[in-house]
Scaffold this active site. Structure first.
Site, PDB file in Angstrom:
ATOM      1  N   ARG A   1      72.710  51.336  38.126  1.00  0.00           N
ATOM      2  CA  ARG A   1      72.534  51.599  36.692  1.00  0.00           C
ATOM      3  C   ARG A   1      73.068  52.977  36.280  1.00  0.00           C
ATOM      4  NH1 ARG A   1      66.005  52.211  36.356  1.00  0.00           N
ATOM      5  NH2 ARG A   1      66.100  50.166  37.326  1.00  0.00           N
TER       6      ARG A   1
ATOM      7  N   GLU B   1      70.150  59.892  47.714  1.00  0.00           N
ATOM      8  CA  GLU B   1      68.886  59.149  47.567  1.00  0.00           C
ATOM      9  C   GLU B   1      69.175  57.671  47.600  1.00  0.00           C
ATOM     10  OE1 GLU B   1      66.409  59.648  44.155  1.00  0.00           O
ATOM     11  OE2 GLU B   1      66.495  61.816  44.362  1.00  0.00           O
TER      12      GLU B   1
ATOM     13  N   HIS C   1      71.635  61.341  35.631  1.00  0.00           N
ATOM     14  CA  HIS C   1      71.602  60.980  34.208  1.00  0.00           C
ATOM     15  C   HIS C   1      72.839  61.411  33.438  1.00  0.00           C
ATOM     16  CE1 HIS C   1      68.032  58.896  34.895  1.00  0.00           C
ATOM     17  NE2 HIS C   1      67.452  59.960  35.430  1.00  0.00           N
TER      18      HIS C   1
ATOM     19  N   ASN D   1      69.893  67.075  40.394  1.00  0.00           N
ATOM     20  CA  ASN D   1      70.138  65.636  40.394  1.00  0.00           C
ATOM     21  C   ASN D   1      70.994  65.279  39.166  1.00  0.00           C
ATOM     22  OD1 ASN D   1      69.740  62.872  39.625  1.00  0.00           O
ATOM     23  ND2 ASN D   1      68.097  62.735  41.113  1.00  0.00           N
TER      24      ASN D   1
ATOM     25  N   ARG E   1      71.456  53.501  43.090  1.00  0.00           N
ATOM     26  CA  ARG E   1      70.458  52.436  42.997  1.00  0.00           C
ATOM     27  C   ARG E   1      71.099  51.095  43.306  1.00  0.00           C
ATOM     28  NH1 ARG E   1      65.494  54.123  39.984  1.00  0.00           N
ATOM     29  NH2 ARG E   1      64.919  51.948  40.234  1.00  0.00           N
TER      30      ARG E   1
ATOM     31  N   THR F   1      61.918  56.370  39.566  1.00  0.00           N
ATOM     32  CA  THR F   1      61.181  56.196  40.823  1.00  0.00           C
ATOM     33  C   THR F   1      59.718  56.550  40.556  1.00  0.00           C
ATOM     34  OG1 THR F   1      63.199  56.958  41.869  1.00  0.00           O
ATOM     35  CG2 THR F   1      61.288  56.727  43.283  1.00  0.00           C
TER      36      THR F   1
ATOM     37  N   GLU G   1      59.571  64.732  50.774  1.00  0.00           N
ATOM     38  CA  GLU G   1      59.627  65.250  49.407  1.00  0.00           C
ATOM     39  C   GLU G   1      58.386  64.740  48.691  1.00  0.00           C
ATOM     40  OE1 GLU G   1      63.378  65.231  47.357  1.00  0.00           O
ATOM     41  OE2 GLU G   1      62.382  65.033  45.408  1.00  0.00           O
TER      42      GLU G   1
HETATM   43  N1  PXP Z   1      63.415  63.594  43.721  1.00  0.00           N
HETATM   44  C1  PXP Z   1      63.485  62.256  43.885  1.00  0.00           C
HETATM   45  C2  PXP Z   1      63.237  61.693  45.235  1.00  0.00           C
HETATM   46  C3  PXP Z   1      63.817  61.416  42.805  1.00  0.00           C
HETATM   47  O1  PXP Z   1      63.877  60.083  42.978  1.00  0.00           O
HETATM   48  C4  PXP Z   1      64.122  61.998  41.559  1.00  0.00           C
HETATM   49  C5  PXP Z   1      64.537  61.142  40.404  1.00  0.00           C
HETATM   50  O2  PXP Z   1      65.684  60.459  40.712  1.00  0.00           O
HETATM   51  C6  PXP Z   1      64.050  63.388  41.440  1.00  0.00           C
HETATM   52  C7  PXP Z   1      63.663  64.165  42.533  1.00  0.00           C
HETATM   53  C8  PXP Z   1      64.371  64.092  40.177  1.00  0.00           C
HETATM   54  O3  PXP Z   1      63.472  63.727  39.176  1.00  0.00           O
HETATM   55  P1  PXP Z   1      63.762  64.134  37.684  1.00  0.00           P
HETATM   56  O4  PXP Z   1      65.047  63.480  37.303  1.00  0.00           O
HETATM   57  O5  PXP Z   1      62.577  63.599  36.952  1.00  0.00           O
HETATM   58  O6  PXP Z   1      63.852  65.626  37.652  1.00  0.00           O
END
Ligand code: PXP
Length: 256
Positions: free
Chosen positions: A54, A75, A15, A12, A50, A106, A156
């Site tokens: 953001r 997502e 960030h 992901n 989102r 989330t 998930e």
């Molecule tokens: N899975 C889902 C559905 C999420 O919303 C997120 C966070 O955006 C993640 C996985 C990944 O989480 P993290 O960034 O805490 O590893």
């Protein structure tokens, strides 16, 4: 996805965009991070557009769709605006998540059981467009049953409560959360759902979850992007991949 039995890693990159947006310029570029993740062994890229934009922007999604060789897991919240965007792009997978403006991340799973009709109608066109629909939920049998009834192919499981309890040293809570994840992975698979998991996973917490034979994919973001500051993005992803593989191999050995 998942048919080979290999545990997939979805990286992901939200960030990377958070850091970029702190200054409003063009760097660091989440698409560059996604391409680097691909070459480090990610099996997919996850990005959450989102409602308040953001981190990931609409343009990031356009560029990811053009640039990626691995599948995009898009997502999004169950809103008409996001549905239109997903139908335009037809990503490999769409993961429906709950979204509140005031939350930092989330925080919980989607309330599927109470919104069954609405969600069934919401996901039908996404499935018809060819996207695999995944529902992000807590390890709760009611939500899993509802996800199966509305026609989702994938759930998930939210690993945040397990990871938080581990980080805060609440070991009894951690073990209870872990047990729920364990049991609900088995239960979801018995209903014909493909099981993924994610949220808050780190080098310390990934292995026990990666060892679940039912789990086909882990989605991991914040920790990998954080670790990238210290060790670089590719080594962080490679280390996560190695831990997942170790956990999976030892699980296969003990089952055999
Ligand atoms: N899975 C889902 C559905 C999420 O919303 C997120 C966070 O955006 C993640 C996985 C990944 O989480 P993290 O960034 O805490 O590893």
């Amino acid at each position: 996805m998942g048919s080979s039995g290999k545990l997939r890693l979805g990286v992901n990159i939200d960030h990377v965009a958070t850091v970029r947006n702190a200054r409003g310029g063009d760097y660091p570029d989440p698409v560059r991070a996604a391409k680097m993740a691909e070459s480090a062994g990610a099996d997919g890229i996850t990005a959450h557009l989102r409602e308040d934009r953001r981190h990931i922007s609409d343009r990031d999604i356009d560029r990811l769709m053009d640039a990626l060789e691995v599948p995009l897991n898009f997502e999004m919240a169950a809103t008409p605006e996001m549905q239109q965007i997903a139908l335009r792009h037809k990503p490999h997978a769409v993961c429906i998540v709950p979204e509140k403006r005031e939350e930092r991340t989330t925080e919980g799973g989607l309330e599927v059981a109470r919104e069954e009709n609405k969600l069934a109608h919401f996901i039908a066109p996404l499935r018809e467009a060819g996207s695999r629909v995944s529902i992000f939920i807590a390890a709760d049998s009611r939500q899993i049953e509802a996800a199966a009834r509305i026609g989702a192919e994938v759930i998930e499981l939210h690993t945040g409560a397990y990871c938080d309890a581990h980080a805060e040293g609440r070991l009894k809570d951690r073990d209870r959360e872990f047990q729920s994840l364990r049991e609900m992975s088995v239960y979801a698979q018995s209903l014909g759902l493909e099981v993924h998991a994610g949220h808050g996973l780190t080098f310390d917490t990934v292995k026990p979850v990666a060892a679940f034979p039912e789990v086909m994919e882990l989605n991991i973001g914040h920790f990998l992007i954080s670790e990238a500051i210290f060790m670089g993005l590719e080594p962080a992803i490679q280390r996560m991949r190695a831990l997942m593989d170790e956990a999976r191999d030892s699980e296969i050995r003990s089952a055999g």
